[in-house]
Design a protein around this motif. Structure first.
Motif, PDB file in Angstrom:
ATOM      1  N   GLN A   1      43.584  22.536  45.692  1.00  0.00           N
ATOM      2  CA  GLN A   1      43.764  23.679  44.801  1.00  0.00           C
ATOM      3  C   GLN A   1      42.426  24.281  44.380  1.00  0.00           C
ATOM      4  OE1 GLN A   1      46.241  25.522  43.837  1.00  0.00           O
ATOM      5  NE2 GLN A   1      47.949  24.406  44.729  1.00  0.00           N
ATOM      6  N   ALA A   2      41.408  23.449  44.177  1.00  0.00           N
ATOM      7  CA  ALA A   2      40.087  23.973  43.811  1.00  0.00           C
ATOM      8  C   ALA A   2      39.541  24.861  44.925  1.00  0.00           C
ATOM      9  CB  ALA A   2      39.127  22.823  43.524  1.00  0.00           C
ATOM     10  N   ARG A   3      39.690  24.407  46.144  1.00  0.00           N
ATOM     11  CA  ARG A   3      39.204  25.208  47.268  1.00  0.00           C
ATOM     12  C   ARG A   3      40.038  26.473  47.429  1.00  0.00           C
ATOM     13  NH1 ARG A   3      39.093  25.796  53.087  1.00  0.00           N
ATOM     14  NH2 ARG A   3      36.942  26.247  53.659  1.00  0.00           N
TER      15      ARG A   3
ATOM     16  N   VAL B   1      41.670  28.312  45.161  1.00  0.00           N
ATOM     17  CA  VAL B   1      41.358  29.346  44.178  1.00  0.00           C
ATOM     18  C   VAL B   1      39.992  29.973  44.467  1.00  0.00           C
ATOM     19  CG1 VAL B   1      40.890  29.759  41.728  1.00  0.00           C
ATOM     20  CG2 VAL B   1      42.875  28.405  42.412  1.00  0.00           C
ATOM     21  N   ALA B   2      39.027  29.168  44.894  1.00  0.00           N
ATOM     22  CA  ALA B   2      37.729  29.732  45.272  1.00  0.00           C
ATOM     23  C   ALA B   2      37.872  30.682  46.461  1.00  0.00           C
ATOM     24  CB  ALA B   2      36.755  28.606  45.604  1.00  0.00           C
TER      25      ALA B   2
ATOM     26  N   PRO C   1      40.109  30.159  37.827  1.00  0.00           N
ATOM     27  CA  PRO C   1      39.634  28.765  37.845  1.00  0.00           C
ATOM     28  C   PRO C   1      40.109  27.960  36.633  1.00  0.00           C
ATOM     29  CG  PRO C   1      37.860  30.252  38.458  1.00  0.00           C
ATOM     30  CD  PRO C   1      38.979  31.109  37.944  1.00  0.00           C
TER      31      PRO C   1
ATOM     32  N   VAL D   1      35.888  24.029  41.387  1.00  0.00           N
ATOM     33  CA  VAL D   1      36.158  25.394  41.850  1.00  0.00           C
ATOM     34  C   VAL D   1      34.843  26.146  42.003  1.00  0.00           C
ATOM     35  CG1 VAL D   1      37.297  27.579  41.341  1.00  0.00           C
ATOM     36  CG2 VAL D   1      38.446  25.431  40.756  1.00  0.00           C
TER      37      VAL D   1
ATOM     38  N   GLU E   1      32.910  25.257  45.144  1.00  0.00           N
ATOM     39  CA  GLU E   1      33.495  25.923  46.312  1.00  0.00           C
ATOM     40  C   GLU E   1      33.173  27.408  46.300  1.00  0.00           C
ATOM     41  OE1 GLU E   1      34.946  24.662  48.867  1.00  0.00           O
ATOM     42  OE2 GLU E   1      35.477  22.625  48.272  1.00  0.00           O
ATOM     43  N   TRP E   2      33.264  28.024  45.119  1.00  0.00           N
ATOM     44  CA  TRP E   2      32.945  29.446  44.959  1.00  0.00           C
ATOM     45  C   TRP E   2      31.508  29.724  45.402  1.00  0.00           C
ATOM     46  CZ3 TRP E   2      29.194  31.873  42.070  1.00  0.00           C
ATOM     47  CH2 TRP E   2      29.353  33.231  41.793  1.00  0.00           C
TER      48      TRP E   2
END
Length: 473
Positions: free
Chosen positions: A225-227, A229-230, A286, A325, A328-329
């Protein structure tokens, strides 16, 4: 003739309180609007029936052999408020198909009629949201972002009542699964630990077989999920309704209701007509995914042998989500600037460009695509300010192996712009599918220069600007 698909309906073998078995509600006069031939081949559809047969199948009138139709139950936080019983109010899971690569994939009809979870709704969808989801989900796939897919769209031959009478349609959606954070919340709210354990065991076996328990399961879902959203933010995408029932365990983008890609960049951008407080604004995504994952973590605590220790550990993991996040961003936005290496000053360079873009109402997609060309400065009213930034960037990018190739592979030339999607919908309602077909053709190659399609990269004129998008329920 019907579809020869390899159904293996494992979700239907879970306890009966996970779903309600029922068939889709038949429609009056189904007509095939679109079939995703490439996805059909992936699913093992080698012998494609005629359009009439396909329309009957993908409207729900004649479910394919081997299907086990059901509506899934789940709960969810919607704009922060908890609803203990939601579920598929206008969707039917036909079943699971094992594709040609051995991957298990859900086939779901969306807009297929009322279910026990419809909450006074009609269970139908109108053509606009069906075609919007078809186009946007397939565009996301081509951008390399995990997403549900669109297999088919069928007109129902019926009118449905919204603000006015509108033509009905059904979307056939394909997903790794439709298990959501809200699915876990449903059983957690009922303190049904046995069902929670069964659901966790099933979800881990299906999506994260390497996970040895709830903590590893939580870690795996957080990472995806972190990746995700980024990745959304790297293409200017705003989901619009990031409720926990729209957050998948698989890490796919799901439920393209009031979603949108930004034109002019501003971090506070909101398109959703129902997000009046800006809860799900672009810049808030995020923080919201961390909030949603906190609800998921809470559902896993009862499955841990030492619940006090689990609360402490899970809290630590959730507090780290925004930083994950952001990491990744930063990686993605470095690539958008052509930077294959990492330096401490890169974040300042990225943030300064985004600040300039917001101040100058620069188009998000076109600005990044034009970097390295003289036309990038044309996106800015204060071109001197951009030139000063560009000098810093050029000094930083010097020595990078092939920055232009990296930027061209990272910054799309084409996205499904809101005004073009709305124009496509209007044409389709009037019986003209050519704009839909052209959008699909161009968006299949979003990173390629396509001079013949330059009009699809153009910013909206003043009378074309889309101020709000709608969920369509």
């Amino acid at each position: 003739m019907t579809l020869a698909l390899r159904f293996d309906n494992s979700y239907a073998r879970l306890p009966g309180d996970f779903f309600t078995r029922l068939d889709p509600t038949p429609v009056k006069a189904p007509r095939l609007l679109a079939l995703n031939a490439g996805l059909a081949a992936e699913l093992g559809m080698t012998d494609i029936p005629d359009a009439g047969t396909l329309a009957a199948i993908f409207s729900g009138n004649t479910p394919p052999e081997g299907a086990a139709p059901l509506a899934q139950v789940y709960a969810g936080h919607q704009f922060g408020g908890f609803s203990p019983r939601l579920g598929d109010g206008r969707a039917i899971l036909l079943g699971e198909v094992v594709d040609r690569d051995g991957q298990r994939r859900d086939l779901q009809l969306k807009g297929s009629g009322p279910t026990p979870y419809s909450r006074m709704g009609d269970g139908r969808a109108w053509m606009g949201p069906v075609l919007r989801e078809y186009v946007v989900s397939e565009a996301m796939h081509r951008l390399g972002i995990p997403t549900t897919r669109a297999l088919a769209a069928v007109a129902t031959g019926e009118e449905i009542a919204r603000e006015t009478l509108l033509p009905g349609a059904v979307l056939t959606r394909v997903a790794a699964s439709h298990i959501r954070v809200g699915t876990f919340q449903y059983f957690f709210a009922r303190r049904d630990v046995d069902a929670l354990q069964a659901l966790a065991d099933y979800a881990m076996a299906r999506h994260y077989p390497e996970a040895e328990g709830p903590e590893e399961f939580l870690e795996a879902v957080i990472a995806r999920q972190a990746r995700l959203v980024a990745q959304w933010m790297s293409v200017g995408f705003i989901h619009g309704v990031m409720n926990t029932d729209n957050t998948t365990i698989s890490g796919e983008t799901i439920d393209y209701g009031p979603c949108a890609f930004m034109d002019a960049y501003h971090p506070a951008t909101v398109y959703s007509s129902i997000d009046r407080q800006g809860r799900y604004a672009f810049q808030n995504q995020p923080g919201i995914i961390a909030w949603n994952l906190a609800q998921f973590a809470s559902c896993l605590v009862p499955l841990m042998p030492d619940q006090d220790a689990a609360v402490a550990r899970f809290t630590e993991m959730i507090h780290a989500v925004p930083d994950r996040v952001h990491a990744e961003w930063l990686r993605l936005f470095r690539a958008k600037l052509g930077l294959a290496s990492a330096r401490e000053e890169d974040e300042r360079l990225i943030v300064d460009l985004l600040t300039l873009m917001a101040e100058n109402q620069a188009d998000f997609t076109n600005t990044f695509r034009a970097l390295g060309n003289d036309v990038a400065r044309d996106q800015f009213t204060d071109r001197d300010a951009f030139d000063r930034w560009a000098a810093r960037w050029q000094a930083r990018v010097a020595g990078e192996p092939d920055p232009q190739a990296l930027m061209d592979a990272t910054n799309p030339a084409f996205i499904p712009r809101n005004h073009r999607v709305e124009q496509m919908i209007a044409a389709a309602v009037a019986g003209d599918m050519a704009p839909f077909e052209r959008l699909m053709q161009v968006l299949a190659r979003p990173f390629d220069d396509q001079p013949e399609a330059e009009d699809l990269a153009r910013l909206p004129l003043l009378d074309e600007v889309v101020q709000a998008t709608f969920c369509g329920t």
